[in-house]
Design an enzyme around this catalytic site. Structure first.
Site, PDB file in Angstrom:
ATOM      1  N   GLU A   1       0.810  -1.219   0.000  1.00  0.00           N
ATOM      2  CA  GLU A   1       0.000   0.000   0.000  1.00  0.00           C
ATOM      3  C   GLU A   1       0.847   1.274   0.000  1.00  0.00           C
ATOM      4  O   GLU A   1       0.352   2.339  -0.363  1.00  0.00           O
ATOM      5  CB  GLU A   1      -0.981  -0.025   1.183  1.00  0.00           C
TER       6      GLU A   1
ATOM      7  N   ASP B   1     -11.836  -6.561  -3.305  1.00  0.00           N
ATOM      8  CA  ASP B   1     -12.656  -7.791  -3.238  1.00  0.00           C
ATOM      9  C   ASP B   1     -14.051  -7.417  -2.735  1.00  0.00           C
ATOM     10  O   ASP B   1     -14.291  -6.258  -2.380  1.00  0.00           O
ATOM     11  CB  ASP B   1     -11.998  -8.809  -2.290  1.00  0.00           C
TER      12      ASP B   1
HETATM   13  N1  ADE Z   1      -9.317  -5.288   3.145  1.00  0.00           N
HETATM   14  C1  ADE Z   1      -9.537  -5.606   1.858  1.00  0.00           C
HETATM   15  N2  ADE Z   1     -10.465  -6.573   1.759  1.00  0.00           N
HETATM   16  C2  ADE Z   1     -10.836  -6.889   3.012  1.00  0.00           C
HETATM   17  C3  ADE Z   1     -11.744  -7.835   3.568  1.00  0.00           C
HETATM   18  N3  ADE Z   1     -12.456  -8.636   2.788  1.00  0.00           N
HETATM   19  N4  ADE Z   1     -11.858  -7.889   4.911  1.00  0.00           N
HETATM   20  C4  ADE Z   1     -11.134  -7.057   5.691  1.00  0.00           C
HETATM   21  N5  ADE Z   1     -10.260  -6.169   5.225  1.00  0.00           N
HETATM   22  C5  ADE Z   1     -10.113  -6.070   3.889  1.00  0.00           C
END
Ligand code: ADE
Length: 230
Positions: A13, A197
């Site tokens: 990041e 996601d």
């Molecule tokens: N950061 C990116 N995706 C995530 C997820 N599914 N759960 C927690 N933090 C995240």
């Protein structure tokens, strides 16, 4: 001119930021590395905290108390809750909460502890800078509630709980704790996330696939904002 902190949770990041800044000086402190640098004439301090609320709180506190940063920008990735958010989309947090903070056994609402707040709002002036940058570069920016917890959410039931309980649009693992620190220390702060996601059954696979590309989308945007911050 005030020093600006830029933090992420993971190396991926902040790496796109470190590639673009100048005059980097590495400082080791409290088992972590802080990078003092300049970008377009502005003094910045960059660090990644490691994942989760405790490490993020530690790093935010050090950036403010030891490095004397007067504003804090967080860059990273998040899981989408709002179905309008797609992988790679940018979301700025209008406010943040801690979805795993739970003393409901004593009759309190989820995310609340006495003398605290369920929601903490980010700085409006920094959000306005982001909107100006987005407009100038023709980028779409969504704004919404971000829920934070010490869990990687990869399950539709948990995602649904966070959505219905907090009306959150996205979730991640650090922003809500950075909000608590900045609010307590009176430091204007801004949390930006690009979606990696959708926090359901395939979240782990999508996260691995899109972490780098989404982290870069967020990091590039944050650097464009630095140019505009006084
Ligand atoms: N950061 C990116 N995706 C995530 C997820 N599914 N759960 C927690 N933090 C995240």
């Amino acid at each position: 001119m005030s020093k600006i902190a830029i933090m992420g949770a993971m190396a991926e990041e902040i790496e796109p930021i470190l590639e673009k800044v100048e005059n980097i000086k590495k400082i080791e402190y409290a088992k972590n590395i802080y990078y003092e640098a300049t970008y377009k004439g502005k003094d910045i301090v960059i660090a990644y905290s490691k994942i989760g609320k405790v490490f993020a709180s530690l790093t935010a506190t050090i950036l403010i108390e030891k490095f004397k940063c007067k504003k804090l920008l967080f860059s990273g990735v998040a899981g989408a809750i709002n179905s309008e958010l797609e992988i790679g989309d940018l979301i700025i947090a209008s406010s943040l909460c801690q979805h795993d903070l739970d003393i409901t056994a004593f009759g309190h609402p989820h995310g609340y502890v006495p003398e605290g707040d369920v929601c903490i709002f980010t700085d409006k002036a920094l959000r306005d800078v982001a909107k100006k940058v987005a407009k100038e570069s023709n980028l779409e920016l969504k704004e919404g509630m971000v829920a934070t917890g010490d869990q990687f959410v990869a399950c539709s039931d948990r995602k649904e709980f966070i959505s219905s309980t907090f009306k959150a649009d996205a979730l991640e693992m650090e922003g809500g704790s950075v909000a608590v620190i900045c609010d307590a220390l009176d430091i204007p702060f801004f949390i930006l996330r690009a979606i990696s996601d959708t926090a359901d059954g395939s979240a782990d696979i999508d996260f691995d696939k899109f972490l780098e590309s989404s982290a870069k989308i967020s990091a590039d945007f944050i650097l464009d904002m630095v140019k505009e911050i006084e």
